[in-house]
Design a protein around this motif. Structure first.
Motif, PDB file in Angstrom:
ATOM      1  N   GLU A 219     -14.024 -22.518  -0.808  1.00 22.77           N
ATOM      2  CA  GLU A 219     -14.844 -21.507  -0.946  1.00 22.77           C
ATOM      3  C   GLU A 219     -15.468 -20.695   0.703  1.00 22.77           C
ATOM      4  O   GLU A 219     -15.082 -19.609   1.033  1.00 22.77           O
ATOM      5  CB  GLU A 219     -16.784 -21.906  -1.025  1.00 22.77           C
ATOM      6  CG  GLU A 219     -17.390 -20.485  -1.381  1.00 22.77           C
ATOM      7  CD  GLU A 219     -19.001 -21.019  -2.326  1.00 22.77           C
ATOM      8  OE1 GLU A 219     -19.204 -20.386  -2.077  1.00 22.77           O
ATOM      9  OE2 GLU A 219     -18.862 -22.013  -2.563  1.00 22.77           O
ATOM     10  N   ARG A 220     -15.613 -21.368   1.816  1.00 15.35           N
ATOM     11  CA  ARG A 220     -15.535 -21.262   2.806  1.00 15.35           C
ATOM     12  C   ARG A 220     -14.178 -20.352   3.227  1.00 15.35           C
ATOM     13  O   ARG A 220     -14.849 -18.892   3.894  1.00 15.35           O
ATOM     14  CB  ARG A 220     -15.977 -22.379   4.032  1.00 15.35           C
ATOM     15  CG  ARG A 220     -15.468 -22.177   5.115  1.00 15.35           C
ATOM     16  CD  ARG A 220     -16.018 -23.029   6.495  1.00 15.35           C
ATOM     17  NE  ARG A 220     -15.826 -22.765   7.326  1.00 15.35           N
ATOM     18  CZ  ARG A 220     -16.945 -22.588   8.459  1.00 15.35           C
ATOM     19  NH1 ARG A 220     -17.930 -22.667   8.692  1.00 15.35           N
ATOM     20  NH2 ARG A 220     -16.659 -22.699  10.090  1.00 15.35           N
ATOM     21  N   ALA A 223     -13.948 -16.628   1.870  1.00 15.91           N
ATOM     22  CA  ALA A 223     -15.150 -16.164   2.125  1.00 15.91           C
ATOM     23  C   ALA A 223     -14.687 -15.467   3.309  1.00 15.91           C
ATOM     24  O   ALA A 223     -15.003 -14.307   3.999  1.00 15.91           O
ATOM     25  CB  ALA A 223     -17.207 -16.936   2.600  1.00 15.91           C
ATOM     26  N   ALA A 244     -12.601 -22.458  -6.662  1.00 16.26           N
ATOM     27  CA  ALA A 244     -13.278 -20.954  -5.505  1.00 16.26           C
ATOM     28  C   ALA A 244     -11.561 -20.010  -5.165  1.00 16.26           C
ATOM     29  O   ALA A 244     -12.428 -18.807  -5.149  1.00 16.26           O
ATOM     30  CB  ALA A 244     -12.471 -22.032  -4.519  1.00 16.26           C
ATOM     31  N   GLU A 247     -12.468 -18.218  -8.410  1.00 14.66           N
ATOM     32  CA  GLU A 247     -13.714 -17.443  -7.796  1.00 14.66           C
ATOM     33  C   GLU A 247     -13.423 -16.281  -7.061  1.00 14.66           C
ATOM     34  O   GLU A 247     -13.537 -15.002  -7.183  1.00 14.66           O
ATOM     35  CB  GLU A 247     -15.340 -17.771  -7.407  1.00 14.66           C
ATOM     36  CG  GLU A 247     -16.582 -17.471  -6.987  1.00 14.66           C
ATOM     37  CD  GLU A 247     -16.872 -16.686  -8.342  1.00 14.66           C
ATOM     38  OE1 GLU A 247     -17.896 -15.170  -8.026  1.00 14.66           O
ATOM     39  OE2 GLU A 247     -16.507 -17.011  -9.690  1.00 14.66           O
ATOM     40  N   ALA A 248     -12.669 -16.533  -6.144  1.00 14.98           N
ATOM     41  CA  ALA A 248     -12.485 -15.091  -5.225  1.00 14.98           C
ATOM     42  C   ALA A 248     -11.741 -14.314  -5.642  1.00 14.98           C
ATOM     43  O   ALA A 248     -11.379 -13.376  -5.265  1.00 14.98           O
ATOM     44  CB  ALA A 248     -11.444 -15.634  -3.653  1.00 14.98           C
TER      45      ALA A 248
END
Length: 346
Positions: A219-220, A223, A244, A247-248
């Motif tokens: 996730e990091r 982002a 992640a 989701e991205a």
């Protein structure tokens, strides 16, 4: 005369002709098996002197059950099917084949890179569905002058860096284990993972799967990526946190992905990644050519021969901690590999 039992724990080839040729010595009995479970491994391999392994689990429990084993070789680069710590504690050499598919995987990564950035897969589908309109693929950006970030900078990403140079891509890499001098010689700038994610227009993942790299791109990292950035993975699926990534893609915070590997293979027919037009998927095929498959199988068998027939450490020893702790000699030359491969592959 001492005899050795070598078990091929599992394989997905039509036969074992390469392994049989390399290990044709009368002192070796080659046992084909198709182990699926831990118990299969224990039952069949207990008295083996050597194992050639593909996917079957060689867990601590399996290793502790081995009574005579001196060497385990794996088809391919990764050794995530083997409990390395347990093998090392028991004095069992573990070897892989790290150099059999450098061209194939770097070629495949380049193919995925071109496919996603030029939007070849969706363009193909548009045309086949009767839509002849370049505007359906907008936007597409010029590659020259953009930045490719390599996560890992071993043999394969180094080969990829060479192959993209004529395209005019700037190449950066994250690899805490590669000396600065190596990167300088290859014309690549070493950066932190944060810098790579923030700067790259394409991120290509080449890190091996270990406890430290599982979920490395999560996730990091997503982002931090540019909204028009693409991610490529030809290493192992779990190096990317799949939730992640999904989701991205859903949030359109990255432009797309080219994946040869996923967390669980084969991919489930209802997997969310199959629903994205901007994701190109191939079935863990990056390693494959007829030549690379034969070379991998020969070299896996040669690793067994190194130990059992010649009393040497295998050429591609992974658990180097065993050096000097088991009764094996250092290798004298690679002549055996060169001549062995030549004779078997003809």
């Amino acid at each position: 005369m001492e005899k050795w039992k070598v078990v091929v724990t599992d394989w997905e080839y039509e036969d074992l002709r390469y392994e049989q040729k390399v290990l044709s010595d009368s002192r070796i009995e080659l046992i084909p098996a198709q182990c699926k479970t831990e118990q299969d491994m224990i039952d069949i391999c207990r008295d083996a002197d050597g194992l050639i392994n593909q996917y079957a689990p060689i867990s601590r429990k399996v290793i502790e059950s081995l009574e005579r084993c001196r060497v385990i070789t794996r088809y391919g680069v990764g050794v995530n099917t083997v409990d390395l710590e347990a093998a090392t504690e028991k004095g069992i050499c573990v070897a892989n084949v790290p150099d059999y598919c450098m061209d194939e995987v770097s070629d495949h990564a380049l193919g995925l890179l071109l496919s996603v950035t030029r939007k070849i897969a969706p363009a193909n589908q548009f045309v086949k569905s009767g839509k002849w309109d370049f505007k359906l693929t907008q936007p597409i950006y010029r590659l020259r002058g953009r930045t490719l970030g390599l996560v890992g900078f071993g043999r394969i990403p180094q080969a990829l860096a060479e192959k993209v140079r004529p395209l005019g891509l700037r190449v950066i890499a994250y690899d805490p284990f590669v000396p600065q001098q190596v990167a300088i010689e290859k014309g690549v700038e070493l950066v932190t993972l944060d810098q790579l994610c923030q700067t790259s227009d394409i991120v290509s993942v080449h890190a091996p799967l270990t406890s430290a790299t599982q979920g490395l791109i999560g996730e990091r990292q997503f982002a931090q990526m540019k909204q028009d950035a693409f991610i490529i993975n030809t290493s192992r699926g779990p190096v990317i946190d799949e939730a992640a990534l999904i989701e991205a893609l859903r949030k359109e915070s990255i432009a797309g992905a080219g994946l040869d590997v996923v967390e669980e293979e084969p991919i489930h027919p209802e997997h969310p990644l199959l629903s994205f037009d901007n994701v190109v998927l191939t079935p863990h095929v990056a390693w494959y050519s007829e030549e690379s498959a034969a070379e991998m199988r020969c070299k896996a068998a040669l690793g067994i021969a190194d130990v059992l027939l010649y009393g040497e450490y295998p050429k591609y020893l992974v658990n180097h901690q065993l050096k000097g702790k088991v009764p094996l000699r250092d290798r004298q030359s690679d002549t055996r590999y060169e001549s062995g491969l030549y004779s078997v592959l003809q």
